[in-house]
Design a protein around this motif. Structure first.
Motif, PDB file in Angstrom:
ATOM      1  N   LEU A  65      -2.066  10.859   7.334  1.00 38.67           N
ATOM      2  CA  LEU A  65      -1.769  11.319   5.978  1.00 38.67           C
ATOM      3  C   LEU A  65      -1.721  10.156   4.981  1.00 38.67           C
ATOM      4  N   TYR A  66      -1.254   8.986   5.405  1.00 30.76           N
ATOM      5  CA  TYR A  66      -1.106   7.873   4.468  1.00 30.76           C
ATOM      6  C   TYR A  66      -2.433   7.435   3.841  1.00 30.76           C
ATOM      7  N   PRO A  67      -3.518   7.236   4.610  1.00 32.06           N
ATOM      8  CA  PRO A  67      -4.775   6.871   3.958  1.00 32.06           C
ATOM      9  C   PRO A  67      -5.277   7.961   3.000  1.00 32.06           C
ATOM     10  N   THR A  68      -5.001   9.212   3.347  1.00 30.47           N
ATOM     11  CA  THR A  68      -5.381  10.303   2.448  1.00 30.47           C
ATOM     12  C   THR A  68      -4.603  10.183   1.140  1.00 30.47           C
ATOM     13  N   PHE A  69      -3.311   9.912   1.247  1.00 28.29           N
ATOM     14  CA  PHE A  69      -2.479   9.703   0.049  1.00 28.29           C
ATOM     15  C   PHE A  69      -3.053   8.574  -0.806  1.00 28.29           C
ATOM     16  N   LEU A  70      -3.373   7.440  -0.171  1.00 27.07           N
ATOM     17  CA  LEU A  70      -3.915   6.292  -0.913  1.00 27.07           C
ATOM     18  C   LEU A  70      -5.238   6.640  -1.597  1.00 27.07           C
ATOM     19  N   SER A  71      -6.035   7.484  -0.965  1.00 29.21           N
ATOM     20  CA  SER A  71      -7.341   7.823  -1.542  1.00 29.21           C
ATOM     21  C   SER A  71      -7.202   8.634  -2.831  1.00 29.21           C
ATOM     22  N   TYR A  72      -6.026   9.194  -3.083  1.00 31.35           N
ATOM     23  CA  TYR A  72      -5.806   9.974  -4.302  1.00 31.35           C
ATOM     24  C   TYR A  72      -5.130   9.178  -5.415  1.00 31.35           C
ATOM     25  N   LEU A  73      -4.863   7.904  -5.176  1.00 32.05           N
ATOM     26  CA  LEU A  73      -4.278   7.085  -6.239  1.00 32.05           C
ATOM     27  C   LEU A  73      -5.285   6.911  -7.374  1.00 32.05           C
ATOM     28  N   GLU A  74      -4.763   6.868  -8.582  1.00 27.91           N
ATOM     29  CA  GLU A  74      -5.610   6.556  -9.728  1.00 27.91           C
ATOM     30  C   GLU A  74      -6.079   5.106  -9.592  1.00 27.91           C
ATOM     31  N   LEU A  75      -7.240   4.801 -10.147  1.00 28.35           N
ATOM     32  CA  LEU A  75      -7.773   3.439 -10.062  1.00 28.35           C
ATOM     33  C   LEU A  75      -6.804   2.414 -10.622  1.00 28.35           C
ATOM     34  N   THR A  76      -6.016   2.794 -11.598  1.00 28.16           N
ATOM     35  CA  THR A  76      -5.061   1.873 -12.219  1.00 28.16           C
ATOM     36  C   THR A  76      -3.782   1.718 -11.407  1.00 28.16           C
ATOM     37  N   GLU A  77      -3.650   2.457 -10.302  1.00 30.50           N
ATOM     38  CA  GLU A  77      -2.412   2.426  -9.504  1.00 30.50           C
ATOM     39  C   GLU A  77      -2.558   1.691  -8.178  1.00 30.50           C
ATOM     40  N   PHE A  78      -3.668   0.988  -7.970  1.00 31.49           N
ATOM     41  CA  PHE A  78      -3.854   0.289  -6.702  1.00 31.49           C
ATOM     42  C   PHE A  78      -2.856  -0.861  -6.534  1.00 31.49           C
ATOM     43  N   ALA A  79      -2.474  -1.517  -7.611  1.00 35.23           N
ATOM     44  CA  ALA A  79      -1.587  -2.687  -7.542  1.00 35.23           C
ATOM     45  C   ALA A  79      -0.224  -2.336  -8.124  1.00 35.23           C
ATOM     46  N   TYR A  80       0.799  -3.012  -7.635  1.00 37.25           N
ATOM     47  CA  TYR A  80       2.141  -2.836  -8.169  1.00 37.25           C
ATOM     48  C   TYR A  80       2.917  -4.141  -8.020  1.00 37.25           C
ATOM     49  N   PRO A  81       3.848  -4.387  -8.942  1.00 39.13           N
ATOM     50  CA  PRO A  81       4.583  -5.662  -8.919  1.00 39.13           C
ATOM     51  C   PRO A  81       5.727  -5.639  -7.902  1.00 39.13           C
ATOM     52  N   LEU A  82       6.102  -6.814  -7.457  1.00 44.57           N
ATOM     53  CA  LEU A  82       7.288  -6.972  -6.615  1.00 44.57           C
ATOM     54  C   LEU A  82       8.436  -7.464  -7.485  1.00 44.57           C
ATOM     55  N   ASN A  83       9.641  -7.136  -7.085  1.00 43.26           N
ATOM     56  CA  ASN A  83      10.835  -7.578  -7.795  1.00 43.26           C
ATOM     57  C   ASN A  83      11.146  -9.020  -7.366  1.00 43.26           C
ATOM     58  N   GLN A  84      10.885  -9.958  -8.256  1.00 45.70           N
ATOM     59  CA  GLN A  84      11.088 -11.374  -7.937  1.00 45.70           C
ATOM     60  C   GLN A  84      12.514 -11.808  -8.284  1.00 45.70           C
ATOM     61  N   ARG A  85      13.065 -12.625  -7.415  1.00 46.01           N
ATOM     62  CA  ARG A  85      14.336 -13.294  -7.701  1.00 46.01           C
ATOM     63  C   ARG A  85      14.003 -14.754  -7.967  1.00 46.01           C
TER      64      ARG A  85
END
Length: 176
Positions: A65-85
């Motif tokens: 199911l996870y790869p299927t979920f990823l395949s439905y992400l919008e093109l602008t949602e492939f990357a996300y930031p990490l919370n830096q300390r």
């Protein structure tokens, strides 16, 4: 059922060289799950970008199911930031968590800085320098024996941090 399993079944029939008929076939595995289970799992996948908790890929349903979920992400949602300390020593961010292996952090330490000098009773850590050079030092908390490992980012060497040793990582000052 998962599309790769369907395709694998079709290819298997084609490769079998037997005469194909238009009968019903069987695809395995079939997952009997509730719509609520699917919804809950998809919501956990969505929340990974905040919780950083990796799915349990030993579960065949989740693994499909996870790869299927990823395949439905919008093109602008492939990357996300990490919370830096961030502080005077550099920056640290949690990259991934798991209920099975703990968590993975990434850090960038400024030259001339030493991070660490603490020990764990049972937590296991691993260091891997990806860029530049560093020295990883261990001191046994009972015998005070000290061991140092110089490492380079070009080596891609993993250093295990066993319990019962203070450990630190120092980034030497670059001299020109």
């Amino acid at each position: 059922m998962y599309i790769d399993d369907v395709v694998r079944t079709f290819v298997g029939l084609l490769d079998s060289k037997r005469e194909l008929t238009f009968n019903f076939g069987e695809v395995q595995p079939v997952f009997n799950v509730t719509l609520q289970t699917i919804a809950d799992t998809l919501l956990r996948f969505r929340d990974i970008r905040v919780t950083l908790i990796s799915p349990d890929f030993s579960d065949p349903f989740v693994k499909r199911l996870y790869p299927t979920f990823l395949s439905y992400l919008e093109l602008t949602e492939f990357a996300y930031p990490l919370n830096q300390r961030k502080d005077d020593r550099g920056a640290l961010a949690e990259l991934l968590k798991s209920e099975h292996f703990g968590q993975i952090f990434v850090s960038r330490t400024k030259p001339g800085i030493t991070r660490g000098n603490h020990f764990h009773d049972s937590k296991i850590e691993k260091f891997c320098v990806l860029e530049g050079e560093a020295v990883v030092r261990f001191r046994h908390i009972v015998t005070n024996q000290i061991v140092a490992y110089p490492v380079k980012g070009t080596d891609f060497k993993v250093i295990d941090i066993p319990p019962g040793y203070t450990h630190s990582i120092e980034i030497p000052v670059q001299r020109n």
